[in-house]
Design a protein around this motif. Structure first.
Motif, PDB file in Angstrom:
ATOM      1  N   SER A 244       0.822  -1.210   0.000  1.00 40.89           N
ATOM      2  CA  SER A 244       0.000   0.000   0.000  1.00 40.89           C
ATOM      3  C   SER A 244       0.858   1.263   0.000  1.00 40.89           C
ATOM      4  O   SER A 244       0.457   2.291  -0.563  1.00 40.89           O
ATOM      5  N   LEU A 245       2.042   1.202   0.598  1.00 39.51           N
ATOM      6  CA  LEU A 245       2.922   2.368   0.618  1.00 39.51           C
ATOM      7  C   LEU A 245       3.663   2.536  -0.705  1.00 39.51           C
ATOM      8  O   LEU A 245       3.785   3.651  -1.225  1.00 39.51           O
ATOM      9  N   ASN A 246       4.161   1.442  -1.258  1.00 35.93           N
ATOM     10  CA  ASN A 246       4.947   1.532  -2.490  1.00 35.93           C
ATOM     11  C   ASN A 246       4.092   1.822  -3.711  1.00 35.93           C
ATOM     12  O   ASN A 246       4.613   2.272  -4.736  1.00 35.93           O
ATOM     13  N   ARG A 247       2.814   1.574  -3.630  1.00 29.76           N
ATOM     14  CA  ARG A 247       1.959   1.860  -4.780  1.00 29.76           C
ATOM     15  C   ARG A 247       1.769   3.347  -5.012  1.00 29.76           C
ATOM     16  O   ARG A 247       1.172   3.754  -6.019  1.00 29.76           O
ATOM     17  N   ARG A 248       2.291   4.155  -4.124  1.00 28.46           N
ATOM     18  CA  ARG A 248       2.266   5.588  -4.375  1.00 28.46           C
ATOM     19  C   ARG A 248       3.107   5.955  -5.588  1.00 28.46           C
ATOM     20  O   ARG A 248       2.905   7.006  -6.198  1.00 28.46           O
ATOM     21  N   LEU A 249       4.060   5.092  -5.949  1.00 27.49           N
ATOM     22  CA  LEU A 249       4.805   5.310  -7.182  1.00 27.49           C
ATOM     23  C   LEU A 249       3.882   5.281  -8.394  1.00 27.49           C
ATOM     24  O   LEU A 249       4.034   6.072  -9.329  1.00 27.49           O
ATOM     25  N   LEU A 250       2.926   4.359  -8.390  1.00 27.37           N
ATOM     26  CA  LEU A 250       1.956   4.302  -9.485  1.00 27.37           C
ATOM     27  C   LEU A 250       1.056   5.522  -9.493  1.00 27.37           C
ATOM     28  O   LEU A 250       0.649   5.999 -10.557  1.00 27.37           O
ATOM     29  N   LEU A 251       0.742   6.046  -8.293  1.00 28.41           N
ATOM     30  CA  LEU A 251      -0.060   7.270  -8.235  1.00 28.41           C
ATOM     31  C   LEU A 251       0.698   8.455  -8.833  1.00 28.41           C
ATOM     32  O   LEU A 251       0.119   9.312  -9.501  1.00 28.41           O
ATOM     33  N   ARG A 252       2.006   8.507  -8.596  1.00 31.87           N
ATOM     34  CA  ARG A 252       2.807   9.569  -9.187  1.00 31.87           C
ATOM     35  C   ARG A 252       2.782   9.491 -10.710  1.00 31.87           C
ATOM     36  O   ARG A 252       2.617  10.495 -11.400  1.00 31.87           O
ATOM     37  N   GLU A 253       2.942   8.292 -11.237  1.00 32.37           N
ATOM     38  CA  GLU A 253       2.890   8.131 -12.689  1.00 32.37           C
ATOM     39  C   GLU A 253       1.505   8.485 -13.226  1.00 32.37           C
ATOM     40  O   GLU A 253       1.375   9.055 -14.310  1.00 32.37           O
ATOM     41  N   PHE A 254       0.470   8.135 -12.474  1.00 32.37           N
ATOM     42  CA  PHE A 254      -0.891   8.454 -12.899  1.00 32.37           C
ATOM     43  C   PHE A 254      -1.097   9.967 -12.955  1.00 32.37           C
ATOM     44  O   PHE A 254      -1.721  10.488 -13.887  1.00 32.37           O
ATOM     45  N   ARG A 255      -0.578  10.681 -11.964  1.00 31.97           N
ATOM     46  CA  ARG A 255      -0.719  12.136 -11.955  1.00 31.97           C
ATOM     47  C   ARG A 255       0.037  12.759 -13.109  1.00 31.97           C
ATOM     48  O   ARG A 255      -0.446  13.687 -13.769  1.00 31.97           O
ATOM     49  N   ARG A 256       1.242  12.270 -13.370  1.00 26.25           N
ATOM     50  CA  ARG A 256       2.014  12.809 -14.484  1.00 26.25           C
ATOM     51  C   ARG A 256       1.306  12.578 -15.806  1.00 26.25           C
ATOM     52  O   ARG A 256       1.275  13.446 -16.677  1.00 26.25           O
ATOM     53  N   ALA A 257       0.754  11.379 -15.964  1.00 27.68           N
ATOM     54  CA  ALA A 257       0.024  11.089 -17.200  1.00 27.68           C
ATOM     55  C   ALA A 257      -1.202  11.977 -17.336  1.00 27.68           C
ATOM     56  O   ALA A 257      -1.527  12.464 -18.422  1.00 27.68           O
TER      57      ALA A 257
END
Length: 333
Positions: A244-257
């Motif tokens: 749950s903590l490391n998936r924030r990396l995917l959130l960062r990519e989602f925001r950039r996209a």
């Protein structure tokens, strides 16, 4: 010798738990590598989980060695749990308690309501107290089968309380995210949907593990399958936290996209560009914030030019009569 039945579940559960600990170590390395700016309290929880599970892993290895090597040819020694297994009981409890406290805190931050987080924390304290009592009594056991029968209430209470706590936190976090979904922004709604899916995917696994261990213990405690599943349980809980903590990396990519899509949309259809001179160019790779600022400045400049033209048109023409006198070197007007 009913103690012989514990060898198989211990070997399978111990090996799977070792594999899960390897996954936990990899996730911990990724967390400390990518999220250096996290709060010290969160880093402390992650560090405590990985250190406790390291001790739990050592206890499992020692238990496997005792059951498969040291007691070979002497099945009577399997009637009691090895000392390492007795130590693993409180270690697993501390891991689950820390993770459940983190999820209760997250529920409080999302919902703003203190009732459910306090209820979850109380259930977690009850479960941890039961686990510590069981740990103290397990050291002095003389027969593992008799120990199961005499401590069935405490064992079931511990797992039922933990399972109920996980279910409440999962339902509370999911409900809080669903209530925040009423947004007019498509990107925000998509992000909340993704968070909701991840919550159900990770937090619900720990609840199912607690329920499975409880059902196996109450229904088939004589074959010790529950013991093998219990060995994996704390590593599953720890991996769910790190996931749950490391998936924030995917959130960062989602925001950039999302920002990239919004930028291309604005520059392609909605943005009106004004160039002040031949050397003024607009880069397509500028950020959305700079693009918006330049649009505002361009509209302001266009407004000033229009006002100047209006003043020149409305201003009456004035003819100046000038008399000039020429001399040898200069002309004076």
């Amino acid at each position: 010798m009913q103690g012989l039945a514990i060898i198989g579940p211990t070997q399978v559960g111990g090996l799977l738990s070792a594999a899960l600990f390897g996954c936990l170590a990899c996730q911990s390395y990724l967390y400390f590598e990518r999220f250096t700016s996290d709060h010290i309290a969160l880093k402390t929880i992650v560090s405590a989980v990985i250190l406790i599970q390291l001790g739990h892993f050592a206890c499992i290895i020692s238990t496997l060695w005792t059951m498969t090597v040291s007691t070979y040819g002497d099945p009577s020694r399997l009637d009691v749990l090895p000392l390492a297994a007795d130590i693993a009981i409180p270690l697993s409890g501390f891991t689950v308690f820390g993770v459940q406290s983190f999820y209760a805190f997250r529920l409080w931050r999302l919902s703003g309501n203190v009732f459910l987080p306090i209820l979850c924390e109380m259930l977690s304290v009850v479960a941890q107290t039961s686990t510590l009592i069981l740990s103290a009594r397990a050291v002095s056991m003389t027969d593992i089968t008799a120990f199961e029968d005499s401590q069935i209430v405490l064992i079931a209470l511990s797992w039922i309380a933990r399972g109920t706590c996980d279910l409440i936190t999962t339902a509370g976090i999911s409900w809080s995210l669903k209530n925040k979904r009423g947004s007019d922004f498509r990107d925000m709604m998509a992000m909340i949907d993704r968070l909701l899916y991840w919550t159900l995917e990770t937090a619900l696994v720990t609840s199912l593990m607690a329920i499975i261990v409880t059902v196996l213990f109450l229904a088939q405690k004589q074959n010790f399958v529950w013991f093998g599943v219990w060995l994996m349980w704390p590593n599953v809980v720890g991996n769910s936290l790190l996931a749950s903590l490391n998936r924030r990396l995917l959130l960062r990519e989602f925001r950039r996209a999302s920002r990239g899509d919004a930028q291309s949309h604005d520059s392609g259809s909605n943005a009106i560009m004004f160039r002040a001179g031949p050397g003024a160019t607009q880069s397509r790779t500028d950020s959305l914030e700079n693009l918006t600022n330049r649009d505002v400045e361009a509209f302001q400049e266009a407004g000033r030019l229009i006002n100047q033209d209006q003043r020149r048109v409305s201003k009456p023409a004035v003819v100046h009569m000038r008399a000039c006198v020429s001399t040898n070197d200069e002309t004076h007007c």
